[in-house]
Design a protein around this motif. Structure first.
Motif, PDB file in Angstrom:
ATOM      1  N   ALA A 137       0.818  -1.215   0.000  1.00  0.00           N
ATOM      2  CA  ALA A 137       0.000   0.000   0.000  1.00  0.00           C
ATOM      3  C   ALA A 137       0.850   1.263   0.000  1.00  0.00           C
ATOM      4  CB  ALA A 137      -0.943   0.002   1.199  1.00  0.00           C
ATOM      5  N   GLN A 185      -8.392   7.842  -8.631  1.00  0.00           N
ATOM      6  CA  GLN A 185      -7.164   7.143  -8.256  1.00  0.00           C
ATOM      7  C   GLN A 185      -6.733   7.508  -6.840  1.00  0.00           C
ATOM      8  OE1 GLN A 185      -5.041   8.578 -11.707  1.00  0.00           O
ATOM      9  NE2 GLN A 185      -4.856   6.495 -12.520  1.00  0.00           N
ATOM     10  N   GLY A 212      -8.727   8.390  -4.472  1.00  0.00           N
ATOM     11  CA  GLY A 212      -9.664   7.674  -3.612  1.00  0.00           C
ATOM     12  C   GLY A 212      -9.285   6.213  -3.452  1.00  0.00           C
ATOM     13  N   GLY A 213      -8.829   5.606  -4.531  1.00  0.00           N
ATOM     14  CA  GLY A 213      -8.369   4.220  -4.468  1.00  0.00           C
ATOM     15  C   GLY A 213      -7.184   4.047  -3.545  1.00  0.00           C
ATOM     16  N   VAL A 253      -6.463   5.945  -0.982  1.00  0.00           N
ATOM     17  CA  VAL A 253      -6.983   6.101   0.380  1.00  0.00           C
ATOM     18  C   VAL A 253      -7.651   4.803   0.841  1.00  0.00           C
ATOM     19  CG1 VAL A 253      -8.712   7.309   1.780  1.00  0.00           C
ATOM     20  CG2 VAL A 253      -7.202   8.604   0.263  1.00  0.00           C
ATOM     21  N   LEU A 254      -8.419   4.163  -0.047  1.00  0.00           N
ATOM     22  CA  LEU A 254      -9.077   2.907   0.320  1.00  0.00           C
ATOM     23  C   LEU A 254      -8.067   1.795   0.600  1.00  0.00           C
ATOM     24  CD1 LEU A 254     -12.082   2.913  -2.176  1.00  0.00           C
ATOM     25  CD2 LEU A 254     -12.178   3.183   0.310  1.00  0.00           C
ATOM     26  N   VAL A 255      -7.018   1.723  -0.202  1.00  0.00           N
ATOM     27  CA  VAL A 255      -5.990   0.699   0.022  1.00  0.00           C
ATOM     28  C   VAL A 255      -5.311   0.925   1.365  1.00  0.00           C
ATOM     29  CG1 VAL A 255      -3.742  -0.129  -0.778  1.00  0.00           C
ATOM     30  CG2 VAL A 255      -5.593   0.185  -2.406  1.00  0.00           C
ATOM     31  N   GLY A 271      -6.553   2.511   3.893  1.00  0.00           N
ATOM     32  CA  GLY A 271      -7.544   2.198   4.921  1.00  0.00           C
ATOM     33  C   GLY A 271      -7.660   0.708   5.171  1.00  0.00           C
ATOM     34  N   GLY A 272      -7.590  -0.081   4.112  1.00  0.00           N
ATOM     35  CA  GLY A 272      -7.631  -1.528   4.260  1.00  0.00           C
ATOM     36  C   GLY A 272      -6.438  -2.065   5.033  1.00  0.00           C
TER      37      GLY A 272
END
Length: 109
Positions: free
Chosen positions: A64, A86, A88-89, A91-93, A95-96
């Motif tokens: 990440a 991108q 946002g992606g 940030v999601l990664v 966050g995961g």
């Protein structure tokens, strides 16, 4: 443990940036830097794992942060595009990965 992981991330990012500069492994110095960077990255990651870091956490953080760093460096310094989707992606990664770390904290006790 975390120092080894930071070294693994930095080496992987450096290797990836050198890979772009190697122009398909047609330039010697960037090609050597790519191989050295990836070699050091995997060795450092193995050192973090040997010292007790959980595999899911180590690999998740490594991947990440590496992806986020390369994308941001590409956008800021290499003229590559980075859209809001991108970002946002990324940030999601991240966050995961944080969820993996926080969810596993009880297992380390």
């Amino acid at each position: 443990m975390w120092g080894w992981l930071v070294l693994a991330i930095g080496s992987e990012v450096a290797g990836t940036l050198a890979l772009r500069a190697s122009q398909g492994f047609s330039r010697l110095l960037p090609s050597v830097l790519t191989l050295g960077g990836y070699g050091l990255a995997f060795w450092s990651l193995s050192q973090a794992l040997t010292r007790g870091m959980a595999l899911g956490v180590a690999y998740g953080v490594w991947a990440a942060v590496g992806v986020a760093a390369v994308a941001l460096i590409g956008a800021l310094f290499l003229g590559e595009s980075l859209t809001w989707v991108q970002l946002g992606g990324i940030v999601l990664v991240i966050g995961g990965v944080l969820a993996l770390e926080m969810g596993g904290s009880g297992a380390h006790a």
